[in-house]
Design a protein around this motif. Structure first.
Motif: not given
Length: 329
Positions: A126-131, A133-144, A231-236
Motif C-alpha cells: 500500500x505504501x508503494x501503490x496508494x500514492x 493510484x491517488x495521483x492518477x498515474x496507476x489506474x485502479x483497474x490496472x493489473x498489478x 522519475x514521475x513515479x518517484x516524485x509522486x
C-alpha cells in the motif's frame, strides 16, 4: 493541581510474537500504565473481561476468532481498541492504522475508537501503490503484481519453531514460496486500501532469516496511460510522504548510485538487505527504472515486526491516546 491519571493499556495476547514486541516498546514508559493479567487467572474469562473493560486502550494480539470474541467482551464505550489480527482490516466502523496512507488518515486514527493494525506485506504494498493510484498515474483497474520475502518470524511461533528447530520437525529450507492458492489473507486489505479494483497477483515467500521484509511491485510503465517515467513515479511517492518521519523515499541520485556504483555481483545492492531496518519503525521506498524508462521496479523495505506490526501499533496507540506520535519509536 491534581495530576491526571496515566492512560491504562492492556495487551491481550502479550505472550505472542507481536504482543511481546509491543510490550517491549511500551515497557518503562512514564506516560502510560501497562495492565497485566494475573498469571494464575490467565485462562479465566472473567479476569480477561475485567481488564478489557478496565483499560483505556486495549491491544489485541490474538487469532482472528479470538479477537472477535475479545471485542464482544468489551462493554465499556470508553475503551479504545487496536486489533493486530486480520479480523477487522476491512470491516465497517474500523479505521486502518496506517497514519501515512493518506493526508487524512492520521486524523482519522486520532479520532477512532477501533483501529485495525495493518499487515506487514500490505504496509509495503500500500505504501508503494496508494500514492500512485491517488495521483492518477496507476489506474485502479490496472493489473498489478507484488513479490515479497519476509523473515520467518512473520509466521508466528509455529514457523519460528520450524525454522529454528532441529530435524525431523525443523526445516533446512533456505527459501520457501507459499500462497500458491492465490487466496492469501492479506489480499482484501491490499486491494481496498491501495484503491485498486482488483486484488494484485501476490507472490509471498519466507527466507531463512528471522526478521525483516522486502516488498516489490514491478510495473510496465509503457502500458500505463501517459507512460509515466520512473522519475514521475518517484516524485509522486516523494510528494505523498513529504515531511513524514517514518516513511522515506530514496531520491533519484541515491537510486542511480545504488544501481551503478555500489552494486555488487550480478547487480546485488547491499542496501536492500531485508534485515537492514530491523528494530526500527521505518518504511523505505525505492524506484528503479530501466534505461529506456519503459519499466520500473518499486521496492519497500521494512521490519515485518516493526513498521509491519509492533511499531505501527505503538504509533497508532500514541495517536489514539493523544500522546506524541514518535514516543517509544
Amino acid at each position: 493541581m491534581e495530576s491526571q491519571p496515566l492512560p491504562r493499556v492492556f495487551i491481550d495476547g502479550e505472550a505472542g510474537t507481536t504482543g511481546l514486541q509491543i510490550r517491549e516498546r511500551l515497557a518503562g514508559r512514564r506516560d502510560l500504565s501497562l495492565l497485566s493479567i494475573d498469571p494464575d487467572r490467565r485462562k479465566d474469562p472473567e479476569a480477561r473481561r475485567e481488564l478489557l473493560n478496565a483499560a483505556d486502550l486495549v491491544v489485541l494480539c490474538l487469532p482472528d476468532d479470538a479477537s472477535r470474541e475479545a471485542v464482544g467482551m468489551i462493554e465499556s464505550e470508553r475503551v479504545k481498541v487496536i486489533d493486530a489480527s486480520t479480523a477487522f482490516r476491512t470491516a465497517p466502523g474500523w479505521t486502518y492504522g496506517f497514519p501515512e496512507m493518506t493526508r487524512d488518515q492520521r486524523s482519522a486514527i486520532r479520532a477512532a475508537t477501533r483501529v485495525s493494525n495493518p499487515g506487514c506485506y500490505p504496509t509495503g504494498f500500500i505504501g508503494l501503490v496508494r500514492p500512485l493510484v491517488d495521483a492518477g498515474l496507476l489506474p485502479a483497474g490496472f493489473p498489478v503484481s507484488v513479490n515479497a520475502i519476509s523473515g520467518y518470524s512473520g509466521g508466528g511461533k509455529g514457523l519460528i519453531a520450524e525454522f529454528e528447530g532441529a530435524r525431523p520437525k525443523g526445516t533446512q529450507d533456505a527459501f520457501r514460496t507459499y500462497g500458491l492458492s492465490l487466496a492469501h489473507k492479506h489480499l482484501p486489505e491490499m486491494r481496498i486500501h491501495s484503491g485498486l479494483d482488483h486484488a494484485p497477483v501476490f507472490a509471498p515467500a519466507v527466507g531463512r532469516y528471522a526478521q525483516g521484509m522486502l516488498v516489490e511491485v514491478p510495473l510496465a510503465l509503457y502500458a500505463l496511460p501517459g507512460r509515466p517515467s520512473p522519475d514521475q513515479i518517484r516524485e509522486a511517492l516523494q510528494a505523498a510522504y513529504a515531511g513524514e518521519r517514518f516513511v522515506q523515499v530514496a531520491d533519484a541520485e541515491a537510486c542511480a548510485g545504488l544501481q551503478k556504483a555500489r552494486a555488487g555481483a550480478a547487480g546485488h545492492v547491499p542496501e536492500l538487505d531485508p534485515e537492514s531496518l530491523n528494530g526500527s519503525n521505518l518504511l523505505k521506498l525505492f524506484v528503479f527504472g530501466s534505461p529506456d524508462g519503459a519499466q520500473a521496479r518499486l521496492l519497500a523495505l521494512l521490519d515485518n515486526l516493526g513498521k509491519g506490526a509492533s511499531g505501527a501499533c505503538v504509533q497508532s496507540l500514541n495517536l489514539m491516546l493523544g500522546l506524541a506520535e514518535d514516543v517509544g519509536l
